[in-house]
Every structure is written in structure tokens, then in C-alpha cells.
Design a protein around this motif. Structure first.
Motif, PDB file in Angstrom:
ATOM      1  N   ILE A 117       0.689  -1.293  -0.127  1.00 23.77           N
ATOM      2  CA  ILE A 117       0.218  -0.017   0.228  1.00 23.77           C
ATOM      3  C   ILE A 117       0.400   1.035   0.246  1.00 23.77           C
ATOM      4  CG2 ILE A 117      -1.727   1.343   1.848  1.00 23.77           C
ATOM      5  CD1 ILE A 117      -3.032  -1.477   2.764  1.00 23.77           C
ATOM      6  N   LEU A 118       1.856   1.413   0.790  1.00 24.69           N
ATOM      7  CA  LEU A 118       2.605   2.241   0.990  1.00 24.69           C
ATOM      8  C   LEU A 118       3.857   2.878  -0.619  1.00 24.69           C
ATOM      9  CD1 LEU A 118       4.230   1.802   4.110  1.00 24.69           C
ATOM     10  CD2 LEU A 118       2.819   4.050   3.696  1.00 24.69           C
ATOM     11  N   PHE A 119       3.862   1.492  -0.919  1.00 23.93           N
ATOM     12  CA  PHE A 119       4.519   1.568  -2.564  1.00 23.93           C
ATOM     13  C   PHE A 119       3.584   2.074  -3.431  1.00 23.93           C
ATOM     14  CE2 PHE A 119       5.534  -0.501  -6.546  1.00 23.93           C
ATOM     15  CZ  PHE A 119       5.882  -0.172  -6.844  1.00 23.93           C
ATOM     16  N   PHE A 120       2.663   2.421  -2.886  1.00 18.81           N
ATOM     17  CA  PHE A 120       0.769   2.601  -3.789  1.00 18.81           C
ATOM     18  C   PHE A 120       1.300   3.923  -3.750  1.00 18.81           C
ATOM     19  CE2 PHE A 120      -3.638   3.308  -5.512  1.00 18.81           C
ATOM     20  CZ  PHE A 120      -3.290   3.326  -6.503  1.00 18.81           C
ATOM     21  N   LEU A 121       0.893   4.641  -2.544  1.00 20.76           N
ATOM     22  CA  LEU A 121       1.360   5.431  -2.426  1.00 20.76           C
ATOM     23  C   LEU A 121       2.078   5.950  -2.689  1.00 20.76           C
ATOM     24  CD1 LEU A 121      -0.273   5.183   1.562  1.00 20.76           C
ATOM     25  CD2 LEU A 121      -1.678   6.653  -0.817  1.00 20.76           C
ATOM     26  N   GLY A 122       3.352   5.959  -2.498  1.00 23.33           N
ATOM     27  CA  GLY A 122       4.688   6.585  -3.422  1.00 23.33           C
ATOM     28  C   GLY A 122       4.753   6.708  -4.889  1.00 23.33           C
ATOM     29  N   LEU A 123       4.013   5.737  -5.378  1.00 22.50           N
ATOM     30  CA  LEU A 123       3.969   5.844  -7.082  1.00 22.50           C
ATOM     31  C   LEU A 123       3.148   7.164  -7.076  1.00 22.50           C
ATOM     32  CD1 LEU A 123       3.058   1.922  -7.862  1.00 22.50           C
ATOM     33  CD2 LEU A 123       5.141   3.635  -8.476  1.00 22.50           C
ATOM     34  N   PHE A 124       2.075   7.545  -6.609  1.00 20.25           N
ATOM     35  CA  PHE A 124       1.019   8.831  -6.759  1.00 20.25           C
ATOM     36  C   PHE A 124       1.675  10.129  -5.918  1.00 20.25           C
ATOM     37  CE2 PHE A 124      -1.841   5.693  -7.352  1.00 20.25           C
ATOM     38  CZ  PHE A 124      -2.416   6.038  -8.721  1.00 20.25           C
ATOM     39  N   SER A 125       2.435   9.464  -5.159  1.00 20.39           N
ATOM     40  CA  SER A 125       3.309  11.485  -4.634  1.00 20.39           C
ATOM     41  C   SER A 125       4.470  11.497  -6.180  1.00 20.39           C
ATOM     42  CB  SER A 125       4.202  10.743  -3.588  1.00 20.39           C
ATOM     43  OG  SER A 125       3.864  10.491  -2.508  1.00 20.39           O
ATOM     44  N   LYS A 126       5.324  10.149  -6.672  1.00 16.66           N
ATOM     45  CA  LYS A 126       5.524  11.028  -7.579  1.00 16.66           C
ATOM     46  C   LYS A 126       6.430   9.106  -8.636  1.00 16.66           C
ATOM     47  CE  LYS A 126      10.109  13.877  -8.482  1.00 16.66           C
ATOM     48  NZ  LYS A 126      11.090  14.897  -7.847  1.00 16.66           N
ATOM     49  N   GLU A 127       6.296   9.807  -9.508  1.00 20.10           N
ATOM     50  CA  GLU A 127       6.282   8.502 -10.595  1.00 20.10           C
ATOM     51  C   GLU A 127       7.369   7.982 -10.016  1.00 20.10           C
ATOM     52  OE1 GLU A 127       7.473  11.955 -13.060  1.00 20.10           O
ATOM     53  OE2 GLU A 127       5.920  11.375 -11.582  1.00 20.10           O
ATOM     54  N   THR A 128       9.063   8.630  -9.710  1.00 17.72           N
ATOM     55  CA  THR A 128      10.588   7.834  -8.977  1.00 17.72           C
ATOM     56  C   THR A 128      10.049   6.518  -8.077  1.00 17.72           C
ATOM     57  OG1 THR A 128      10.775  10.202  -7.665  1.00 17.72           O
ATOM     58  CG2 THR A 128      11.601   9.878 -10.208  1.00 17.72           C
ATOM     59  N   GLY A 129       8.922   6.637  -7.913  1.00 22.66           N
ATOM     60  CA  GLY A 129       8.370   6.011  -6.517  1.00 22.66           C
ATOM     61  C   GLY A 129       8.842   4.498  -7.513  1.00 22.66           C
ATOM     62  N   PHE A 130       8.664   4.219  -8.397  1.00 26.59           N
ATOM     63  CA  PHE A 130       8.795   2.599  -8.605  1.00 26.59           C
ATOM     64  C   PHE A 130       9.912   2.264  -8.038  1.00 26.59           C
ATOM     65  CE2 PHE A 130      10.750   1.132 -12.583  1.00 26.59           C
ATOM     66  CZ  PHE A 130      10.099   0.251 -12.530  1.00 26.59           C
ATOM     67  N   PHE A 131      11.655   3.073  -8.091  1.00 27.44           N
ATOM     68  CA  PHE A 131      12.407   2.606  -7.884  1.00 27.44           C
ATOM     69  C   PHE A 131      12.821   2.085  -6.784  1.00 27.44           C
ATOM     70  CE2 PHE A 131      13.353   4.688 -12.531  1.00 27.44           C
ATOM     71  CZ  PHE A 131      13.715   4.236 -12.817  1.00 27.44           C
ATOM     72  N   THR A 132      11.977   2.619  -5.573  1.00 30.08           N
ATOM     73  CA  THR A 132      11.887   2.223  -4.598  1.00 30.08           C
ATOM     74  C   THR A 132      11.592   0.986  -4.836  1.00 30.08           C
ATOM     75  OG1 THR A 132       9.201   2.209  -4.326  1.00 30.08           O
ATOM     76  CG2 THR A 132      10.336   3.944  -3.178  1.00 30.08           C
ATOM     77  N   LEU A 133      11.223  -0.055  -5.554  1.00 29.19           N
ATOM     78  CA  LEU A 133      10.351  -2.009  -5.253  1.00 29.19           C
ATOM     79  C   LEU A 133      12.364  -1.796  -5.568  1.00 29.19           C
ATOM     80  CD1 LEU A 133       9.070  -4.192  -6.066  1.00 29.19           C
ATOM     81  CD2 LEU A 133       8.904  -3.829  -8.618  1.00 29.19           C
ATOM     82  N   PHE A 134      13.027  -1.248  -6.162  1.00 20.49           N
ATOM     83  CA  PHE A 134      14.953  -1.762  -5.918  1.00 20.49           C
ATOM     84  C   PHE A 134      15.539  -1.614  -4.785  1.00 20.49           C
ATOM     85  CE2 PHE A 134      13.928  -0.714 -10.875  1.00 20.49           C
ATOM     86  CZ  PHE A 134      14.490  -1.959 -11.578  1.00 20.49           C
ATOM     87  N   LEU A 135      14.602  -0.960  -4.039  1.00 20.04           N
ATOM     88  CA  LEU A 135      15.148  -0.847  -2.620  1.00 20.04           C
ATOM     89  C   LEU A 135      14.850  -1.783  -1.960  1.00 20.04           C
ATOM     90  CD1 LEU A 135      14.315   2.919  -1.475  1.00 20.04           C
ATOM     91  CD2 LEU A 135      16.723   1.880  -2.364  1.00 20.04           C
ATOM     92  N   VAL A 136      13.664  -2.420  -2.467  1.00 22.90           N
ATOM     93  CA  VAL A 136      13.287  -3.352  -1.348  1.00 22.90           C
ATOM     94  C   VAL A 136      14.456  -4.757  -1.812  1.00 22.90           C
ATOM     95  CG1 VAL A 136      11.391  -5.076  -1.085  1.00 22.90           C
ATOM     96  CG2 VAL A 136      10.755  -2.729  -1.018  1.00 22.90           C
ATOM     97  N   ILE A 137      14.344  -4.672  -3.587  1.00 15.67           N
ATOM     98  CA  ILE A 137      14.793  -5.833  -4.030  1.00 15.67           C
ATOM     99  C   ILE A 137      16.626  -5.980  -2.783  1.00 15.67           C
ATOM    100  CG2 ILE A 137      16.066  -6.850  -6.306  1.00 15.67           C
ATOM    101  CD1 ILE A 137      13.555  -5.923  -7.713  1.00 15.67           C
ATOM    102  N   GLY A 138      16.937  -4.689  -2.855  1.00 17.64           N
ATOM    103  CA  GLY A 138      18.268  -4.403  -2.521  1.00 17.64           C
ATOM    104  C   GLY A 138      18.083  -4.940  -1.325  1.00 17.64           C
ATOM    105  N   TYR A 139      17.216  -4.396  -0.170  1.00 17.64           N
ATOM    106  CA  TYR A 139      17.249  -5.118   1.166  1.00 17.64           C
ATOM    107  C   TYR A 139      17.619  -6.784   1.534  1.00 17.64           C
ATOM    108  CZ  TYR A 139      15.843  -5.879   5.904  1.00 17.64           C
ATOM    109  OH  TYR A 139      15.671  -6.265   6.537  1.00 17.64           O
ATOM    110  N   GLU A 140      16.274  -6.439   0.551  1.00 17.58           N
ATOM    111  CA  GLU A 140      16.314  -8.648   0.007  1.00 17.58           C
ATOM    112  C   GLU A 140      17.828  -9.029  -0.057  1.00 17.58           C
ATOM    113  OE1 GLU A 140      14.140 -11.961   1.062  1.00 17.58           O
ATOM    114  OE2 GLU A 140      13.633 -10.211   1.022  1.00 17.58           O
ATOM    115  N   ALA A 141      18.841  -8.356  -0.918  1.00 13.80           N
ATOM    116  CA  ALA A 141      19.579  -8.930  -1.358  1.00 13.80           C
ATOM    117  C   ALA A 141      21.171  -9.601  -0.722  1.00 13.80           C
ATOM    118  CB  ALA A 141      20.064  -8.651  -3.052  1.00 13.80           C
TER     119      ALA A 141
END
Length: 320
Positions: free
Chosen positions: A86-110
């Protein structure tokens, strides 16, 4: 004894740390890092200018996303994963660069999960990211309905070829890095003059990028997880403004673009400060605690940083 944790590293001068005091050290360490981030002069534009609200909201949602995803990673409770989506969704609507936060999740996981487990469980990994797929698809549908396409059709304020965009992005990279280290003078609109060939700023940008990559490689080799994640956080959150350099308008270099990257910078600085002061993360009895040197100067270093950034806060007030 069971009430103490002790590092057994050869040659270290670490003293046993009570579990309660270990928690206090961790909280104090986090407190100084938070003050460092909040008082950094580079964040003045985002906080004070109405045009910086998208960055501010995206920062709030990004931090929340990572907190809830960390909780999910530790507990495997789907509620936390749903909250992070849900927070990812809200981040996307705040600014389109919010898409890149998905890579932060991948980075955290890795970094924090994949390294610990030696290899990623790809099936569970995929199942977790399905939760992020739904809000992403919904956002792209809305964006396409409004704009007619996913990427906004904007030719760019400057006339630059594809290779010139890459060159200008490389030339801007060290400016962003050094702006975090020495942010003054603060200004709302930095002049930008595109480069057209192999100029000195391009060569310097390539050298800084190589140095950055070398530091990342060193951190990975030494398994310094916080430093690795800080470097990845900085690079991932800054990359949209370098990749889409010709869609930013007239002022391609702006302080507000460093709001999220400054979080990564904070992680880098305080992980380095902690190691210089002799702090060590010790895993004992299933828990991670801090150990400090017998004559550690951590408190003095923390007070010094606090004093420096109180001064920088005064500078921000004076400028505004």
C-alpha cells in the motif's frame, strides 16, 4: 555470563556489554543518525518549498515501506507485506520515481536476507513481489489513461542526443556526491549547461563513478551490510534523475533530488563513523548487539556531530 555479550575478534579491545546498555547504544546511534539526516542543509528546499512536497511524501512512504517490509522479512506475516505494498502504491502517486523504491526492496532482500541465507529462495521471493505487482499495474493503468502513455512525452528542455544524455548524467553524478558532503551555498535553482563532448567534467564523473563502484565492491567483499545498503540506497534513489535527465526541465541539477539519496548518505556516514570508533555488531544467542571499545570515543564523536549540525541548522534558518 548470559547477561553479557562479548566480541572475540583477535586483537580487539572490546568490553562486555549489558543487553540493556547494548540497546541504549543502538538507540543512541540511531538517534545521532536521525539528527544528521534531519539537520542536513541539503534538505532545506524540500522542507520549505511547496514544490518539494512530492519528494517529502515519497520519502515518508519509502521509509514506511522499508520498515514494514523488514517486519515481513523477519516475521513472514502477510499483513506487513500488504502494508508495504500500500505504501508503495501511495509513493507512486506521490511521484513517479517511486517506482525505483521497488529496487530498494530487492536491495534489502539481497543484502540482509540473501547474504545471510547464502542463496535466495526464488519461489518465496517471487511470491512476495506479487504483492507489489498489483499496485504497480493499477498505477500504470491510471497513468496511461491520463497521459496516453507510460512515459510522459516530453522532448526535453535541452537538445541532447542519447549519448549526450549519458555524458551529462555522468558529469552530474560527482556534483550530487559532493553536494551532500559540502552543501553550501544553498540555492533553489542551479544553472545547468549541457556538455557536448568529452569534457573534463565527464572524465571526472567517470572517475568518481569508478571510485563509487570500487567502494561498493569493497563493502560487498567485506560483508559490510549497512554500508552496502547505504551505497545502493544512494545510487538507486538518485538514478531516476540521471536516467531521465532530459525530462527534468530547465534545471536538471536540483538540491531537492538529494532528499532520498541523503538517507543513503546518512547510512554510509554513520556506518563508517561506527567502525572508526570501534563499534562492532556481534551476533550472540540469536540476537545482534553492539560492542564498543574500552576507551571508545563514540559519545564524544556523537556530541561533535550534533554540535556541527546544530550550526548547520542555524545556517538553514539564516538562508531561508
Amino acid at each position: 555470563s548470559r547477561s553479557h555479550s562479548l566480541s572475540l575478534s583477535k586483537g580487539s579491545r572490546l568490553r562486555p556489554v549489558e543487553r540493556g546498555s547494548a540497546r541504549t547504544i543502538t538507540v543512541t546511534y540511531s538517534l545521532f543518525a536521525t539528527i544528521f539526516f534531519l539537520a542536513h542543509p541539503i534538505n532545506s528546499e524540500v522542507i520549505n518549498w511547496i514544490g518539494g512536497v512530492p519528494e517529502l511524501l515519497l520519502g515518508i512512504f519509502t521509509i514506511g515501506l522499508l520498515i514494514f517490509y523488514k517486519k515481513y522479512s523477519e516475521s513472514k506475516n502477510v499483513r506487513y507485506l500488504f502494508a508495504s505494498a500500500i505504501l508503495f502504491f501511495l509513493g507512486l502517486f506521490s511521484k513517479e520515481t517511486g517506482f525505483f523504491t521497488l529496487f530498494l526492496v530487492i536491495g534489502y532482500e539481497a543484502v540482509f536476507v540473501g547474504v545471510k541465507k547464502k542463496r535466495l529462495d526464488l519461489q518465496k521471493y517471487f511470491q512476495a513481489f506479487v504483492f507489489f505487482l498489483a499496485p504497480l499495474i493499477l498505477y500504470l493503468m491510471f497513468r496511461t489513461a491520463v497521459l496516453g502513455r507510460i512515459i510522459y512525452q516530453y522532448e526535453g528542455y535541452y537538445s541532447m542526443t542519447f549519448w549526450e544524455q549519458i555524458g551529462n548524467a555522468l558529469s552530474l553524478f560527482p556534483k550530487y556526491v559532493f553536494k551532500l558532503i559540502y552543501p553550501l551555498p544553498l540555492t533553489l535553482q542551479h544553472p545547468f549547461t549541457p556538455i557536448k563532448g568529452a569534457e573534463g567534467s565527464l572524465v571526472f564523473g567517470v572517475l568518481v563513478l569508478i571510485a563509487f563502484g570500487s567502494l561498493l565492491y569493497f563493502a560487498i567483499a567485506k560483508k559490510q551490510k549497512v554500508l552496502v545498503f547505504g551505497l545502493l540506497f544512494f545510487l538507486i534513489t538518485l538514478s531516476p534523475y540521471l536516467i531521465f535527465i532530459n525530462k527534468l526541465g530547465e534545471f536538471n541539477f536540483s538540491e531537492r533530488y538529494l532528499f532520498l539519496p541523503s538517507i543513503g548518505f546518512t547510512l554510509i556516514v554513520f556506518d563508517t563513523v561506527g567502525r572508526l570508533q570501534g563499534l562492532a555488531l556481534v551476533r550472540t544467542r540469536g540476537r545482534t548487539v553492539w560492542c564498543i571499545p574500552r576507551r571508545g570515543l563514540f559519545k564524544k564523536a556523537g556530541l561533535l556531530i550534533f554540535a556541527v549540525y546544530l550550526l548547520s541548522s542555524w545556517i538553514i534558518v539564516a538562508v531561508n
